[in-house]
Enzyme design. Structure first.
Site, PDB file in Angstrom:
ATOM      1  N   ARG A 146       0.872  -1.176   0.000  1.00  0.00           N
ATOM      2  CA  ARG A 146       0.000   0.000   0.000  1.00  0.00           C
ATOM      3  C   ARG A 146       0.909   1.227   0.000  1.00  0.00           C
ATOM      4  O   ARG A 146       2.057   1.167   0.469  1.00  0.00           O
ATOM      5  CB  ARG A 146      -0.880   0.028   1.243  1.00  0.00           C
ATOM      6  CG  ARG A 146      -1.795  -1.180   1.407  1.00  0.00           C
ATOM      7  CD  ARG A 146      -2.569  -1.067   2.722  1.00  0.00           C
ATOM      8  NE  ARG A 146      -3.507  -2.163   2.901  1.00  0.00           N
ATOM      9  CZ  ARG A 146      -3.263  -3.265   3.615  1.00  0.00           C
ATOM     10  NH1 ARG A 146      -2.076  -3.387   4.227  1.00  0.00           N
ATOM     11  NH2 ARG A 146      -4.164  -4.219   3.732  1.00  0.00           N
ATOM     12  N   LYS A 170      -2.288  -1.911   7.832  1.00  0.00           N
ATOM     13  CA  LYS A 170      -3.518  -1.408   8.445  1.00  0.00           C
ATOM     14  C   LYS A 170      -3.608  -1.871   9.893  1.00  0.00           C
ATOM     15  O   LYS A 170      -3.178  -2.970  10.231  1.00  0.00           O
ATOM     16  CB  LYS A 170      -4.738  -1.911   7.668  1.00  0.00           C
ATOM     17  CG  LYS A 170      -5.027  -1.123   6.397  1.00  0.00           C
ATOM     18  CD  LYS A 170      -6.348  -1.544   5.810  1.00  0.00           C
ATOM     19  CE  LYS A 170      -6.716  -0.690   4.612  1.00  0.00           C
ATOM     20  NZ  LYS A 170      -8.009  -1.101   4.034  1.00  0.00           N
ATOM     21  N   HIS A 242      -2.117   2.245  -6.005  1.00  0.00           N
ATOM     22  CA  HIS A 242      -2.709   0.951  -5.679  1.00  0.00           C
ATOM     23  C   HIS A 242      -2.751   0.027  -6.898  1.00  0.00           C
ATOM     24  O   HIS A 242      -2.876  -1.195  -6.750  1.00  0.00           O
ATOM     25  CB  HIS A 242      -4.118   1.167  -5.122  1.00  0.00           C
ATOM     26  CG  HIS A 242      -4.416   0.331  -3.911  1.00  0.00           C
ATOM     27  ND1 HIS A 242      -3.765   0.485  -2.704  1.00  0.00           N
ATOM     28  CD2 HIS A 242      -5.285  -0.699  -3.731  1.00  0.00           C
ATOM     29  CE1 HIS A 242      -4.234  -0.386  -1.831  1.00  0.00           C
ATOM     30  NE2 HIS A 242      -5.145  -1.130  -2.436  1.00  0.00           N
ATOM     31  N   ARG A 245      -0.149  -2.516  -6.701  1.00  0.00           N
ATOM     32  CA  ARG A 245      -0.515  -3.559  -5.729  1.00  0.00           C
ATOM     33  C   ARG A 245      -1.464  -4.567  -6.380  1.00  0.00           C
ATOM     34  O   ARG A 245      -1.295  -5.783  -6.234  1.00  0.00           O
ATOM     35  CB  ARG A 245      -1.156  -2.901  -4.506  1.00  0.00           C
ATOM     36  CG  ARG A 245      -1.622  -3.856  -3.408  1.00  0.00           C
ATOM     37  CD  ARG A 245      -2.037  -3.020  -2.197  1.00  0.00           C
ATOM     38  NE  ARG A 245      -2.880  -3.717  -1.256  1.00  0.00           N
ATOM     39  CZ  ARG A 245      -2.425  -4.450  -0.240  1.00  0.00           C
ATOM     40  NH1 ARG A 245      -1.136  -4.612  -0.068  1.00  0.00           N
ATOM     41  NH2 ARG A 245      -3.267  -5.021   0.603  1.00  0.00           N
ATOM     42  N   HIS A 268      -4.101  -8.899   3.928  1.00  0.00           N
ATOM     43  CA  HIS A 268      -5.559  -8.879   3.990  1.00  0.00           C
ATOM     44  C   HIS A 268      -6.036  -9.644   5.214  1.00  0.00           C
ATOM     45  O   HIS A 268      -5.566 -10.761   5.479  1.00  0.00           O
ATOM     46  CB  HIS A 268      -6.168  -9.525   2.746  1.00  0.00           C
ATOM     47  CG  HIS A 268      -6.124  -8.668   1.534  1.00  0.00           C
ATOM     48  ND1 HIS A 268      -6.268  -9.160   0.249  1.00  0.00           N
ATOM     49  CD2 HIS A 268      -5.954  -7.327   1.389  1.00  0.00           C
ATOM     50  CE1 HIS A 268      -6.186  -8.173  -0.616  1.00  0.00           C
ATOM     51  NE2 HIS A 268      -5.993  -7.059   0.042  1.00  0.00           N
ATOM     52  N   TYR A 277      -8.961 -11.232  -6.847  1.00  0.00           N
ATOM     53  CA  TYR A 277      -7.936 -11.466  -7.865  1.00  0.00           C
ATOM     54  C   TYR A 277      -8.162 -12.759  -8.639  1.00  0.00           C
ATOM     55  O   TYR A 277      -7.644 -12.918  -9.731  1.00  0.00           O
ATOM     56  CB  TYR A 277      -6.545 -11.424  -7.229  1.00  0.00           C
ATOM     57  CG  TYR A 277      -6.276 -10.075  -6.621  1.00  0.00           C
ATOM     58  CD1 TYR A 277      -6.103  -8.951  -7.430  1.00  0.00           C
ATOM     59  CD2 TYR A 277      -6.269  -9.893  -5.240  1.00  0.00           C
ATOM     60  CE1 TYR A 277      -5.904  -7.702  -6.879  1.00  0.00           C
ATOM     61  CE2 TYR A 277      -6.065  -8.637  -4.682  1.00  0.00           C
ATOM     62  CZ  TYR A 277      -5.888  -7.545  -5.511  1.00  0.00           C
ATOM     63  OH  TYR A 277      -5.714  -6.301  -4.970  1.00  0.00           O
TER      64      TYR A 277
END
Length: 298
Positions: A146, A170, A242, A245, A268, A277
């Site tokens: 990120r 995150k 992004h 990514r 994630h 994906y």
């Protein structure tokens, strides 16, 4: 009275839920709308029932908000009532049976390997920031970072002798990510031949990527670097940091990588987020089939 609860809710989101300032502000904005709605009906949050909240969400939908925006409002409201329940301000959570609008999740834009190479080829290495920008592109694509993880990357988080970097993702969670040979080489060239000549601000002594003044790069700066290179490379897609990514993850899945491994590298929380994906992979395969199979169109 409502402002006192909002301040406590803000602290709860920031400190206990580790939410970003942007998300916290969005949640506060939506809960303020809820308070205004309840005031109009002379209701307190202790009196709220499921039908009241359903009516509140219907009023939001009537303004033309997208399903995604409605879902965000619902998330903010649910978080607020969970907070009230934790604080024992209410005995029951009236949002438990509230249903979220069905979301249509658009497939993200992805770059091909050739497009990434063409962006790299457009970097001007005659300028001091050229090597830095090359390292940025290589690291983002090699590791699927990120933009906040890239700008927060520290010298002390580089374990290049064992092909790993440590990033803070995150929720302030740290993870170790493998890094490829090409990205390692570009980091070393930048660190040893360029960064060492930048007058580093004391607060940024451990920050890897610096701006011209020796401070840490902003998210906007990275956005501008990526957009400028895409423009020079003649790429007409809507590109942002992004995108690299997304490209990292899509290329891994397309080439047969295990989805759990990709989830771990991306940081994630849920595998369902990573599953986007697999849909990209199918979309890519369909495009190939349409383009190259002689009988696809009958």
């Amino acid at each position: 009275m409502s402002e006192a609860y909002l301040k406590s809710f803000q602290s709860y989101l920031s400190l206990e839920r580790s939410m970003s300032p942007h998300t916290v502000e969005a949640y506060l904005h939506d809960v303020r709308f809820l308070f205004a709605y309840l005031n109009e009906r002379e209701l307190s949050f202790r009196q709220v029932q499921l039908p009241d909240l359903q009516e509140f969400l219907v009023s939001f939908a009537a303004t033309g908000l997208s399903a995604n925006s409605q879902a965000r409002v619902l998330s903010g409201v649910k978080s607020f009532f969970r907070f009230l329940l934790l604080e024992r301000e209410i005995d029951d959570d009236p949002t438990q049976l509230l249903e979220s609008p069905k979301l249509t999740r658009p497939l993200p834009v992805v770059l091909s390997v050739e497009e990434i190479d063409s962006m790299i080829a457009c970097i001007d290495h005659s300028k001091p920031e050229g090597q830095r920008n090359r390292a940025i592109i290589e690291v983002m694509y090699s590791c699927g970072l990120r933009v906040s993880e890239l700008t927060g990357l520290q010298l002390s988080g580089l374990f290049l002798d064992i092909d790993l970097i440590r990033v803070r993702g995150k929720g302030d969670k740290e993870r170790l990510i493998p890094i490829g040979t090409s990205a390692i080489r570009q980091i070393e060239l930048y660190r040893d031949a360029v960064r060492c000549h930048v007058p580093v601000q004391p607060s940024c002594s451990d920050v890897l990527f610096l701006n011209r003044r020796g401070g840490s790069l902003s998210r906007v700066s990275v956005f501008n670097i990526i957009k400028d290179l895409a423009l020079k490379a003649g790429i007409r897609k809507n590109i942002h940091p992004h995108t690299l990514r997304h490209s990292f993850a899509t290329h891994l899945v397309t080439n047969g990588a295990d989805l759990r491994a990709v989830q771990e590298m991306l940081g994630h929380k849920s595998i369902t987020t990573t599953e986007i994906y697999t849909h990209l992979d199918k979309a890519y395969l369909r495009t190939v089939l349409e383009q190259f199979h002689p009988r696809y169109h009958g």
